[in-house]
Write a protein that holds these residues in place. Structure first.
Motif, PDB file in Angstrom:
ATOM      1  N   GLN A   4       0.823  -1.210   0.000  1.00  0.00           N
ATOM      2  CA  GLN A   4       0.000   0.000   0.000  1.00  0.00           C
ATOM      3  C   GLN A   4       0.861   1.266   0.000  1.00  0.00           C
ATOM      4  O   GLN A   4       0.529   2.248  -0.686  1.00  0.00           O
ATOM      5  N   TRP A  29      -8.299   5.598  -2.071  1.00  0.00           N
ATOM      6  CA  TRP A  29      -8.683   4.334  -1.434  1.00  0.00           C
ATOM      7  C   TRP A  29      -7.554   3.795  -0.551  1.00  0.00           C
ATOM      8  O   TRP A  29      -7.805   3.285   0.537  1.00  0.00           O
ATOM      9  N   THR A  30      -6.332   3.922  -1.014  1.00  0.00           N
ATOM     10  CA  THR A  30      -5.203   3.444  -0.221  1.00  0.00           C
ATOM     11  C   THR A  30      -5.058   4.246   1.065  1.00  0.00           C
ATOM     12  O   THR A  30      -4.812   3.690   2.148  1.00  0.00           O
ATOM     13  N   GLU A  90      -7.649   3.147   3.583  1.00  0.00           N
ATOM     14  CA  GLU A  90      -7.273   1.892   4.245  1.00  0.00           C
ATOM     15  C   GLU A  90      -6.220   2.125   5.326  1.00  0.00           C
ATOM     16  O   GLU A  90      -6.310   1.576   6.429  1.00  0.00           O
ATOM     17  N   HIS A 136     -13.032  -4.324  -0.105  1.00  0.00           N
ATOM     18  CA  HIS A 136     -11.797  -4.338  -0.890  1.00  0.00           C
ATOM     19  C   HIS A 136     -11.969  -5.137  -2.177  1.00  0.00           C
ATOM     20  O   HIS A 136     -11.416  -4.769  -3.220  1.00  0.00           O
ATOM     21  N   GLN A 159     -11.063  -2.944  -5.263  1.00  0.00           N
ATOM     22  CA  GLN A 159      -9.816  -3.329  -5.931  1.00  0.00           C
ATOM     23  C   GLN A 159     -10.083  -3.865  -7.337  1.00  0.00           C
ATOM     24  O   GLN A 159      -9.276  -3.651  -8.248  1.00  0.00           O
ATOM     25  N   HIS A 211      -2.276  -3.881  -7.130  1.00  0.00           N
ATOM     26  CA  HIS A 211      -3.697  -3.928  -6.770  1.00  0.00           C
ATOM     27  C   HIS A 211      -4.361  -5.222  -7.214  1.00  0.00           C
ATOM     28  O   HIS A 211      -5.383  -5.611  -6.638  1.00  0.00           O
ATOM     29  N   ALA A 215      -7.720  -9.905  -0.823  1.00  0.00           N
ATOM     30  CA  ALA A 215      -9.007  -9.516  -0.245  1.00  0.00           C
ATOM     31  C   ALA A 215     -10.031 -10.637  -0.398  1.00  0.00           C
ATOM     32  O   ALA A 215     -10.862 -10.848   0.505  1.00  0.00           O
TER      33      ALA A 215
END
Length: 230
Positions: free
Chosen positions: A24, A63-64, A67, A88, A92, A173, A180
């Motif tokens: 990440q 999004w990263t 998280e 996720h 993702q 990703h 995920a």
């Protein structure tokens, strides 16, 4: 015993948590570099690769960051648990599909640049319109600004770098997407936690008292109720 707050069980090993955090952070670095290249170098002449890479890189970075922020605030009560892995899986999937689109556009742009070098530099300019280069009966649209751009080594290097970082981001990703899916399956198979609370005594006014002659439990005759029917 008073109920106590307890940490939720981890669904990933410590080594994978470190690996995921590393991926990440690497994703954030790639997004920052891609944004810098797209905005400062390739966004010009109406043919900038940033038309697609800028919004995609921003979405990936947002999004990263979300998280990482979730992991930070849950570091005590639920260490290693960020956003639900089910979320996720969906996000993702969208991100690496968007990265495929941005990568495809970047590659097509690079091919266009490569194909334009020869006609823009070697063909004869049309005397009536300098924006066109001609050879025999073939004409090719190549304004002076576009020719200067494709002849700039920094522009060509930037396009190549953007392609490379698109590939790297896609790999990161895609890996996070697969992981995920695994974490979602593990989380769904967990046994739900049962919270036990101490039984509270009833207030005295609600407690029922029994005559001493009536048994409180065990075997024995059940007392009969007397009614006005006899």
């Amino acid at each position: 015993m008073d109920p106590q707050r307890r940490s939720l069980p981890q669904i990933s090993s410590r080594s994978w948590q470190i690996a995921k955090l590393t991926l990440q952070c690497a994703s954030l670095v790639c997004c920052a570099i891609m944004l810098g290249l797209s905005v400062s170098t390739t966004w010009r002449g109406g043919a900038g690769v940033g038309i697609l890479t800028v919004p995609v890189a921003i979405a990936v970075a947002v999004w990263t960051i979300a998280e990482l922020v979730t992991l930070f605030f849950r570091r005590k009560n639920a260490p290693g648990r960020g956003i639900h892995p089910g979320a996720h899986v969906g996000v993702q999937l969208i991100l690496f599909l968007a990265l495929i689109l941005a990568l495809f556009y970047s590659v097509m742009l690079w091919r266009s640049v490569q194909r334009s070098i020869e006609p823009c530099n070697e063909w004869t300019r049309d005397p009536d319109n300098s924006n066109w280069a001609t050879q025999d009966t073939t004409s090719y649209y190549c304004p002076e600004s576009y020719r200067d751009m494709i002849n700039d080594p920094s522009y060509r290097s930037s396009v190549q770098a953007v392609i490379a970082f698109c590939v790297l981001l896609w790999a990161i990703h895609f890996t996070l997407f697969v992981r995920a899916c695994v974490e979602t399956q593990r989380r769904n198979s967990e046994t739900p936690a049962i919270m036990m609370y101490p039984q509270q005594p009833w207030p005295a006014q609600y407690q029922q008292s029994y005559p001493q002659s009536y048994p409180q439990g065990g075997s024995g005759p059940t007392p009969m109720k007397h009614t006005h029917y006899g």
